[in-house]
Design a protein around this motif. Sequence first.
Motif, PDB file in Angstrom:
ATOM      1  N   ALA A   1      -1.408   3.903   2.513  1.00  0.00           N
ATOM      2  CA  ALA A   1      -2.576   3.768   3.384  1.00  0.00           C
ATOM      3  C   ALA A   1      -2.398   2.628   4.374  1.00  0.00           C
ATOM      4  O   ALA A   1      -2.764   2.745   5.556  1.00  0.00           O
ATOM      5  N   LEU A   2      -1.821   1.507   3.926  1.00  0.00           N
ATOM      6  CA  LEU A   2      -1.572   0.384   4.828  1.00  0.00           C
ATOM      7  C   LEU A   2      -0.564   0.764   5.909  1.00  0.00           C
ATOM      8  O   LEU A   2      -0.721   0.407   7.077  1.00  0.00           O
TER       9      LEU A   2
ATOM     10  N   LEU B   1     -10.148   3.572  -4.860  1.00  0.00           N
ATOM     11  CA  LEU B   1     -10.939   4.379  -5.775  1.00  0.00           C
ATOM     12  C   LEU B   1     -10.051   5.297  -6.599  1.00  0.00           C
ATOM     13  O   LEU B   1     -10.255   5.448  -7.815  1.00  0.00           O
ATOM     14  N   GLU B   2      -9.045   5.914  -5.960  1.00  0.00           N
ATOM     15  CA  GLU B   2      -8.108   6.757  -6.710  1.00  0.00           C
ATOM     16  C   GLU B   2      -7.338   5.933  -7.733  1.00  0.00           C
ATOM     17  O   GLU B   2      -7.123   6.376  -8.869  1.00  0.00           O
TER      18      GLU B   2
ATOM     19  N   ALA C   1     -12.278   2.655   5.142  1.00  0.00           N
ATOM     20  CA  ALA C   1     -12.578   3.857   4.365  1.00  0.00           C
ATOM     21  C   ALA C   1     -11.326   4.373   3.665  1.00  0.00           C
ATOM     22  O   ALA C   1     -11.370   4.743   2.485  1.00  0.00           O
ATOM     23  N   GLU C   2     -10.203   4.400   4.371  1.00  0.00           N
ATOM     24  CA  GLU C   2      -8.969   4.896   3.770  1.00  0.00           C
ATOM     25  C   GLU C   2      -8.507   3.994   2.625  1.00  0.00           C
ATOM     26  O   GLU C   2      -8.088   4.479   1.566  1.00  0.00           O
ATOM     27  N   LEU C   3      -8.579   2.673   2.832  1.00  0.00           N
ATOM     28  CA  LEU C   3      -8.132   1.762   1.781  1.00  0.00           C
ATOM     29  C   LEU C   3      -9.065   1.796   0.573  1.00  0.00           C
ATOM     30  O   LEU C   3      -8.603   1.728  -0.576  1.00  0.00           O
TER      31      LEU C   3
ATOM     32  N   ALA D   1     -12.151   1.653  14.545  1.00  0.00           N
ATOM     33  CA  ALA D   1     -10.830   1.628  13.911  1.00  0.00           C
ATOM     34  C   ALA D   1     -10.855   0.858  12.598  1.00  0.00           C
ATOM     35  O   ALA D   1     -10.241   1.279  11.602  1.00  0.00           O
ATOM     36  N   ASP D   2     -11.578  -0.277  12.583  1.00  0.00           N
ATOM     37  CA  ASP D   2     -11.677  -1.059  11.347  1.00  0.00           C
ATOM     38  C   ASP D   2     -12.382  -0.278  10.248  1.00  0.00           C
ATOM     39  O   ASP D   2     -11.973  -0.295   9.081  1.00  0.00           O
ATOM     40  N   ASN D   3     -13.450   0.417  10.603  1.00  0.00           N
ATOM     41  CA  ASN D   3     -14.186   1.200   9.602  1.00  0.00           C
ATOM     42  C   ASN D   3     -13.322   2.334   9.053  1.00  0.00           C
ATOM     43  O   ASN D   3     -13.373   2.644   7.858  1.00  0.00           O
ATOM     44  N   GLU D   4     -12.530   2.951   9.921  1.00  0.00           N
ATOM     45  CA  GLU D   4     -11.633   4.012   9.457  1.00  0.00           C
ATOM     46  C   GLU D   4     -10.602   3.471   8.471  1.00  0.00           C
ATOM     47  O   GLU D   4     -10.325   4.078   7.428  1.00  0.00           O
TER      48      GLU D   4
END
Length: 458
Positions: free
Chosen positions: A70-71, A246-247, A239-241, A233-236
């Motif tokens: 993700a990073l 969570l996974e 959310a991904e991180l 962009a920061d919110n996206e």
Amino acid sequence: MELTPVGPTPVGPTRPARPRWTRSLARTRTAGPGPEAVGLGPLRSPPILQHMTDAPDSPSTPVSPRLALALAEARDRRERRSKRLQPIVWGVLAVIAVQSLSSHPAPGAGGVHLAVALVLAGCLLPLAAVASGRWQVKTPLPCVVYCLLISGFGLALGVLQPGTMSTLPPGVGVLTAFVVLRLRPALILGGILTGGLVVTAFAGTDGSAVNLVSQLLFCGVLALMAVISRQAADNETRAELLLAQLEDAREAEAAAAALAERTRIAQDLHDVLAQTLSGLAIQVQAARLMARRQQAGQDLRELLDRAGQLVKDGLGEARRAVGVLRGDQLPSLERLPALVERYRTDLELDVSMTVTGAQRALPADAGMALYRGAQEALTNVARYARGARTTVTLRYEPQATVLTVEDQRDGSGPAPAALAGGSGLGLTGMRERLNAVGGNAIAGPTSHGWTVRMVLPA
């Protein structure tokens, strides 16, 4: 052009409280640049966001493969966004150059013409350096220098050539400031740049009051666009991180549940095996004492002694099996010499061990599969070929790790039948263990005895 955000942009409502598992992850943060160092806004981001800094020597905490992916995707998106801004900078450069060359006084070699040429060069060169990627403005100091250069020379060009588009360089500077800097420094720098527009307008050399208002509004719109784009962009990225975390948390919860279930099974095994074998050990010890009192034959006493030792070894193996279920360290090839020595001394087997090749570390489950396979093979030797000469050979080949247990008999009596159709629970379990880690096992008779060969690809 790389316009990488490095500071927070406190825009929008306050974020709700994080879930408990996220707050627990925050307690594992180590020293190092936080999310503010990478422009991820004022929201309470997970500590893993500190890894988004591009500094090569920044301290870091371990990340899972999912978080690392993700990073990496977030960094790739930032690079793509930066590259998409490069054509825009080239377009601004072309507009300024064409407007200046077609205005009066035009750039030249003497007098005011030379001054126009120098100021024009001072404005265009930083733009060209950033647009071509030769100058990175993703940190505060280069960003401030870049914005001041292009804005200062652009405003000077508007003074020397009245009526030119002197708002473009300050506009680019304001846009860059709000993309790269934190909100407060961006506001200060933006105020300085727009103040230069006001000074130019009061000088009376670059348009009317209406033109000044339109220029200020243009800069304000650019600043607002930069803030909104960066916040999105920061919110996206957040959310991904957070989804990746969570996974990971779900996997950790599943692993914890599996460990709890293995612990319960281990307790059941302990209650059954340990108590049963302990009772058997007491009975064998009583039989040994009775045999001594009744002066039984030497063969019977030795048989009882061996039975007592086998019960003792069984208790040890039961404890180790329970430990594995509880998550303790798995048996590995490092314990193989001790296993061979135990069979030689306790069960009086004629067994030796040879290791060839450059030793290398194996995964825990692979090492345990080979160890258990050797244990099963030696147990079969003790049952069916006690008088045979047995050799355990461990070979580290370039493409595989091979463990062979081979016994050589004196020729009296037929050799056992070959393993056919997976018969024999011990050999079947051996094959299943090795198949689970990508290896295989072959067992069968030879001209002089029996061979078990286990192969694990490197």
